[in-house]
Design a protein around this motif. Structure first.
Motif, PDB file in Angstrom:
ATOM      1  N   ASP A 153       0.834  -1.204   0.000  1.00  0.00           N
ATOM      2  CA  ASP A 153       0.000   0.000   0.000  1.00  0.00           C
ATOM      3  C   ASP A 153       0.871   1.258   0.000  1.00  0.00           C
ATOM      4  OD1 ASP A 153      -2.695   1.089   0.028  1.00  0.00           O
ATOM      5  OD2 ASP A 153      -2.211   1.846   2.016  1.00  0.00           O
ATOM      6  N   LEU A 154       1.984   1.227   0.752  1.00  0.00           N
ATOM      7  CA  LEU A 154       2.904   2.366   0.745  1.00  0.00           C
ATOM      8  C   LEU A 154       3.462   2.580  -0.652  1.00  0.00           C
ATOM      9  CD1 LEU A 154       4.588   4.572   2.136  1.00  0.00           C
ATOM     10  CD2 LEU A 154       6.282   2.800   2.699  1.00  0.00           C
ATOM     11  N   ALA A 155       3.897   1.519  -1.308  1.00  0.00           N
ATOM     12  CA  ALA A 155       4.449   1.651  -2.657  1.00  0.00           C
ATOM     13  C   ALA A 155       3.406   2.212  -3.620  1.00  0.00           C
ATOM     14  CB  ALA A 155       4.953   0.297  -3.145  1.00  0.00           C
ATOM     15  N   ALA A 156       2.175   1.733  -3.509  1.00  0.00           N
ATOM     16  CA  ALA A 156       1.107   2.204  -4.401  1.00  0.00           C
ATOM     17  C   ALA A 156       0.819   3.678  -4.162  1.00  0.00           C
ATOM     18  CB  ALA A 156      -0.152   1.369  -4.178  1.00  0.00           C
ATOM     19  N   LYS A 157       0.823   4.105  -2.896  1.00  0.00           N
ATOM     20  CA  LYS A 157       0.488   5.498  -2.604  1.00  0.00           C
ATOM     21  C   LYS A 157       1.652   6.442  -2.899  1.00  0.00           C
ATOM     22  CE  LYS A 157      -3.479   4.541   0.160  1.00  0.00           C
ATOM     23  NZ  LYS A 157      -4.043   4.053   1.410  1.00  0.00           N
ATOM     24  N   ILE A 158       2.876   5.946  -2.810  1.00  0.00           N
ATOM     25  CA  ILE A 158       4.014   6.744  -3.268  1.00  0.00           C
ATOM     26  C   ILE A 158       3.899   6.972  -4.773  1.00  0.00           C
ATOM     27  CG2 ILE A 158       6.503   6.696  -3.684  1.00  0.00           C
ATOM     28  CD1 ILE A 158       6.845   5.411  -0.942  1.00  0.00           C
ATOM     29  N   ALA A 159       3.558   5.917  -5.509  1.00  0.00           N
ATOM     30  CA  ALA A 159       3.422   6.039  -6.969  1.00  0.00           C
ATOM     31  C   ALA A 159       2.263   6.950  -7.345  1.00  0.00           C
ATOM     32  CB  ALA A 159       3.234   4.662  -7.583  1.00  0.00           C
ATOM     33  N   GLU A 160       1.159   6.864  -6.594  1.00  0.00           N
ATOM     34  CA  GLU A 160      -0.038   7.636  -6.936  1.00  0.00           C
ATOM     35  C   GLU A 160       0.076   9.102  -6.533  1.00  0.00           C
ATOM     36  OE1 GLU A 160      -4.845   7.754  -5.868  1.00  0.00           O
ATOM     37  OE2 GLU A 160      -3.552   6.178  -5.035  1.00  0.00           O
ATOM     38  N   HIS A 161       0.590   9.363  -5.333  1.00  0.00           N
ATOM     39  CA  HIS A 161       0.509  10.711  -4.766  1.00  0.00           C
ATOM     40  C   HIS A 161       1.816  11.504  -4.819  1.00  0.00           C
ATOM     41  CE1 HIS A 161      -3.521   9.907  -3.300  1.00  0.00           C
ATOM     42  NE2 HIS A 161      -3.095   8.825  -2.658  1.00  0.00           N
ATOM     43  N   LYS A 162       2.926  10.844  -5.115  1.00  0.00           N
ATOM     44  CA  LYS A 162       4.230  11.522  -5.142  1.00  0.00           C
ATOM     45  C   LYS A 162       4.439  12.356  -3.859  1.00  0.00           C
ATOM     46  CE  LYS A 162       5.057  10.103  -9.394  1.00  0.00           C
ATOM     47  NZ  LYS A 162       3.826   9.320  -9.619  1.00  0.00           N
ATOM     48  N   PRO A 163       4.401  11.710  -2.717  1.00  0.00           N
ATOM     49  CA  PRO A 163       4.477  12.465  -1.458  1.00  0.00           C
ATOM     50  C   PRO A 163       5.841  13.117  -1.253  1.00  0.00           C
ATOM     51  CG  PRO A 163       4.759  10.140  -1.028  1.00  0.00           C
ATOM     52  CD  PRO A 163       4.383  10.262  -2.490  1.00  0.00           C
ATOM     53  N   LYS A 164       5.845  14.164  -0.461  1.00  0.00           N
ATOM     54  CA  LYS A 164       7.088  14.827  -0.101  1.00  0.00           C
ATOM     55  C   LYS A 164       7.631  14.308   1.227  1.00  0.00           C
ATOM     56  CE  LYS A 164       8.947  19.474  -0.735  1.00  0.00           C
ATOM     57  NZ  LYS A 164       8.573  20.912  -0.898  1.00  0.00           N
ATOM     58  N   LEU A 165       6.740  13.739   2.050  1.00  0.00           N
ATOM     59  CA  LEU A 165       7.126  13.316   3.397  1.00  0.00           C
ATOM     60  C   LEU A 165       6.302  12.109   3.816  1.00  0.00           C
ATOM     61  CD1 LEU A 165       8.771  14.185   6.038  1.00  0.00           C
ATOM     62  CD2 LEU A 165       6.663  15.342   6.734  1.00  0.00           C
ATOM     63  N   VAL A 166       6.950  11.191   4.536  1.00  0.00           N
ATOM     64  CA  VAL A 166       6.261  10.117   5.252  1.00  0.00           C
ATOM     65  C   VAL A 166       6.495  10.336   6.738  1.00  0.00           C
ATOM     66  CG1 VAL A 166       6.246   7.646   5.781  1.00  0.00           C
ATOM     67  CG2 VAL A 166       6.349   8.402   3.408  1.00  0.00           C
ATOM     68  N   TYR A 167       5.417  10.405   7.507  1.00  0.00           N
ATOM     69  CA  TYR A 167       5.510  10.574   8.957  1.00  0.00           C
ATOM     70  C   TYR A 167       5.169   9.247   9.626  1.00  0.00           C
ATOM     71  CZ  TYR A 167       4.208  11.855  13.719  1.00  0.00           C
ATOM     72  OH  TYR A 167       4.110  11.906  15.087  1.00  0.00           O
ATOM     73  N   ALA A 168       6.025   8.805  10.547  1.00  0.00           N
ATOM     74  CA  ALA A 168       5.829   7.480  11.151  1.00  0.00           C
ATOM     75  C   ALA A 168       6.286   7.454  12.600  1.00  0.00           C
ATOM     76  CB  ALA A 168       6.601   6.437  10.352  1.00  0.00           C
ATOM     77  N   ILE A 169       5.596   6.625  13.377  1.00  0.00           N
ATOM     78  CA  ILE A 169       5.989   6.315  14.766  1.00  0.00           C
ATOM     79  C   ILE A 169       6.159   4.801  14.826  1.00  0.00           C
ATOM     80  CG2 ILE A 169       5.467   6.708  17.205  1.00  0.00           C
ATOM     81  CD1 ILE A 169       3.246   8.633  16.284  1.00  0.00           C
ATOM     82  N   PRO A 170       7.304   4.280  14.415  1.00  0.00           N
ATOM     83  CA  PRO A 170       7.428   2.832  14.248  1.00  0.00           C
ATOM     84  C   PRO A 170       7.574   2.032  15.537  1.00  0.00           C
ATOM     85  CG  PRO A 170       9.475   3.928  13.664  1.00  0.00           C
ATOM     86  CD  PRO A 170       8.482   5.008  13.916  1.00  0.00           C
ATOM     87  N   THR A 171       7.872   2.699  16.647  1.00  0.00           N
ATOM     88  CA  THR A 171       8.113   1.963  17.884  1.00  0.00           C
ATOM     89  C   THR A 171       7.114   2.381  18.954  1.00  0.00           C
ATOM     90  OG1 THR A 171      10.469   1.947  17.293  1.00  0.00           O
ATOM     91  CG2 THR A 171       9.887   1.219  19.505  1.00  0.00           C
ATOM     92  N   PHE A 172       6.115   1.503  19.203  1.00  0.00           N
ATOM     93  CA  PHE A 172       5.058   1.727  20.190  1.00  0.00           C
ATOM     94  C   PHE A 172       4.257   2.978  19.831  1.00  0.00           C
ATOM     95  CE2 PHE A 172       8.886   0.217  22.724  1.00  0.00           C
ATOM     96  CZ  PHE A 172       8.693  -1.100  22.388  1.00  0.00           C
ATOM     97  N   SER A 173       3.619   2.903  18.687  1.00  0.00           N
ATOM     98  CA  SER A 173       2.995   4.082  18.095  1.00  0.00           C
ATOM     99  C   SER A 173       1.874   4.647  18.960  1.00  0.00           C
ATOM    100  CB  SER A 173       2.434   3.714  16.719  1.00  0.00           C
ATOM    101  OG  SER A 173       1.416   2.737  16.835  1.00  0.00           O
ATOM    102  N   ASN A 174       1.626   5.901  18.756  1.00  0.00           N
ATOM    103  CA  ASN A 174       0.502   6.612  19.328  1.00  0.00           C
ATOM    104  C   ASN A 174      -0.488   6.874  18.197  1.00  0.00           C
ATOM    105  OD1 ASN A 174      -1.273   8.335  20.620  1.00  0.00           O
ATOM    106  ND2 ASN A 174       0.214   9.955  20.999  1.00  0.00           N
ATOM    107  N   PRO A 175      -1.679   6.257  18.233  1.00  0.00           N
ATOM    108  CA  PRO A 175      -2.344   5.666  19.404  1.00  0.00           C
ATOM    109  C   PRO A 175      -2.313   4.141  19.490  1.00  0.00           C
ATOM    110  CG  PRO A 175      -3.958   6.000  17.689  1.00  0.00           C
ATOM    111  CD  PRO A 175      -2.630   6.460  17.112  1.00  0.00           C
ATOM    112  N   ALA A 176      -1.904   3.449  18.439  1.00  0.00           N
ATOM    113  CA  ALA A 176      -2.173   2.012  18.337  1.00  0.00           C
ATOM    114  C   ALA A 176      -1.200   1.134  19.118  1.00  0.00           C
ATOM    115  CB  ALA A 176      -2.175   1.587  16.867  1.00  0.00           C
ATOM    116  N   GLY A 177      -0.086   1.699  19.606  1.00  0.00           N
ATOM    117  CA  GLY A 177       0.856   0.908  20.387  1.00  0.00           C
ATOM    118  C   GLY A 177       1.642  -0.109  19.590  1.00  0.00           C
ATOM    119  N   ARG A 178       1.713   0.051  18.267  1.00  0.00           N
ATOM    120  CA  ARG A 178       2.370  -0.939  17.413  1.00  0.00           C
ATOM    121  C   ARG A 178       3.887  -0.833  17.470  1.00  0.00           C
ATOM    122  NH1 ARG A 178      -1.698   0.804  12.603  1.00  0.00           N
ATOM    123  NH2 ARG A 178      -3.433  -0.595  13.087  1.00  0.00           N
ATOM    124  N   ALA A 179       4.536  -1.972  17.290  1.00  0.00           N
ATOM    125  CA  ALA A 179       5.984  -2.025  17.130  1.00  0.00           C
ATOM    126  C   ALA A 179       6.261  -2.683  15.786  1.00  0.00           C
ATOM    127  CB  ALA A 179       6.634  -2.815  18.261  1.00  0.00           C
TER     128      ALA A 179
END
Length: 399
Positions: A153-179
């Protein structure tokens, strides 16, 4: 007076968390699972007091203006802490900020124009959404699971939207607590490098992990050198020492950091130097790692305790995943339950949480809520969960 406000206010809403916190402070009897609050009983008051006295002992010069980039001895100490995590930077590649929140704002100011696309996790940190909205960015969500952003999905949205920035909380994210898994971390770094997309890695919770056997390399460390690199990393003392210091830091390419410092000059000249000096002496004379181990232990116990209470409620159709660190449970309710409506009933019963819809940049999921487990002790948690259960039962009867 006919106030003519700027366009940046259009579509800009106040933080749901800050509004809910107003209900639970100032002597309120409401038990709050809403804010991302550390537990006051673990603040290192004596060590902070000693550090502050060392600053005052330096004389009047300690009270003077400081560098926009921040107190250099503290930057040097933080460079050493970063190196221990395989993030090798110099003080010129670091800026001290008023919490990591200011780092998000400054990078957005120097890098994002109105109409630029920013990709975020689904869900993500609501105050980052506010910053991006205020700048006029177009925010698009990347589908995510417990292992992190879905790479297809990230690859598809990079191709579609040509984003300038990706914002991420990869370690114990807020709000979902994901690692995020190592595969997802490396995959996001590789995809963004190939597409020339900058990553802003927000890491306020990374040191609050409950298993010593797990390793969570930062995206910054996986990306390689800071100079010319495509990852900017920010963190804060708010969760490991105390929020009142409002001191964070951001590291990255020296040109980016220099431009962020220029914008910081126009915002506040510099963050509090008395706080920065106090934190420097705290790092020099206090075992911060032992203190972090202490709060890891107690927060892990509180997480397990709340998990037990959630299990006992046996609410129909309610799911959650035990976080491996951080400060939050992410709870999904039956589709028929709107968490913002449930909150009204809960507040009447004397308990508060954050409805999950506010953490979505688009297409909000209204049947979600975030629960904080770090701030309340066991007795308050038991009482709060009893009140929440009462509210839930009342709400389900009326659905």
């Amino acid at each position: 007076m006919n106030f003519r406000f700027s366009k940046s206010l259009e579509g800009f809403s106040s933080s749901a968390v800050r509004e809910i916190l107003k209900l639970t402070q100032g002597g309120s009897s409401i038990i709050s699972f809403a804010g991302g609050l550390p537990a006051e009983e673990f603040f290192p008051l004596d060590a902070v007091g000693e550090a502050f006295q060392r600053v005052i002992a330096q004389g009047k010069s300690a009270m003077q203006y400081g560098l926009t980039e921040g107190y250099k001895p503290l930057r040097e100490s933080l460079c050493k802490r970063m190196a221990a995590k395989n993030m090798h930077v110099t003080p010129d590649q670091m800026l001290l900020t008023t919490g990591s929140q200011q780092a998000i704002d400054l990078l957005t100011r120097v890098y994002i124009d109105e109409g630029d696309v920013i990709l975020v996790e689904r869900p993500t940190y609501l105050a980052a959404i506010q910053v991006f909205q205020a700048r006029g960015a177009i925010i698009r969500s990347v589908d995510s699971d417990n292992d992190g952003m879905l790479l297809d999905d990230l690859a598809a949205k990079i191709a579609e939207h040509k984003p300038k920035l990706v914002y991420a909380i990869p370690t114990f994210s807020n709000p979902a607590g994901r690692a995020w898994s190592l595969e997802r971390r490396q995959g996001v770094v590789d995809l963004c490098r190939a597409a020339d997309v900058l990553i802003l890695e927000d890491d306020p919770y990374g040191e609050i992990q409950f298993s010593e056997n797990e390793t969570y390399p930062t995206l910054f460390s996986l990306a390689g050198d800071a100079e010319g690199g495509h990852v900017v990393y920010t963190s804060t003392f708010s969760k490991t020492v105390a929020p009142a210091f409002r001191t964070g830091w951001v590291i990255g390419d020296s040109t980016l950091i220099r431009h962020m410092a220029r914008f910081k000059q126009s915002a506040d000249l510099h963050s509090s130097t008395i706080d920065q000096q106090t934190l420097y002496h705290l790092l020099e004379h206090f075992d911060l790692d032992a203190h972090i181990a202490l709060i890891r232990h107690h927060y892990g116990q509180r997480m397990k305790f709340m998990a037990k209470l959630l299990e006992e409620q046996a609410w129909p159709g309610v799911t959650w995943t035990e976080p491996k660190g951080g400060m939050f449970f992410w709870v999904e309710l039956p589709e028929s339950v709107r968490a913002d409506e449930l909150l009204k009933t809960a507040v009447k019963e004397g308990v508060a949480f954050v409805p999950g819809a506010t953490f979505f940049a688009e297409n909000p999921q209204h049947n979600t809520m975030r629960l904080n487990y770090t701030h309340t002790d066991e007795a308050s948690t038991v009482l709060g969960m009893q009140k929440l259960n009462t509210a839930m039962q009342q709400f389900l009867q009326n659905v």
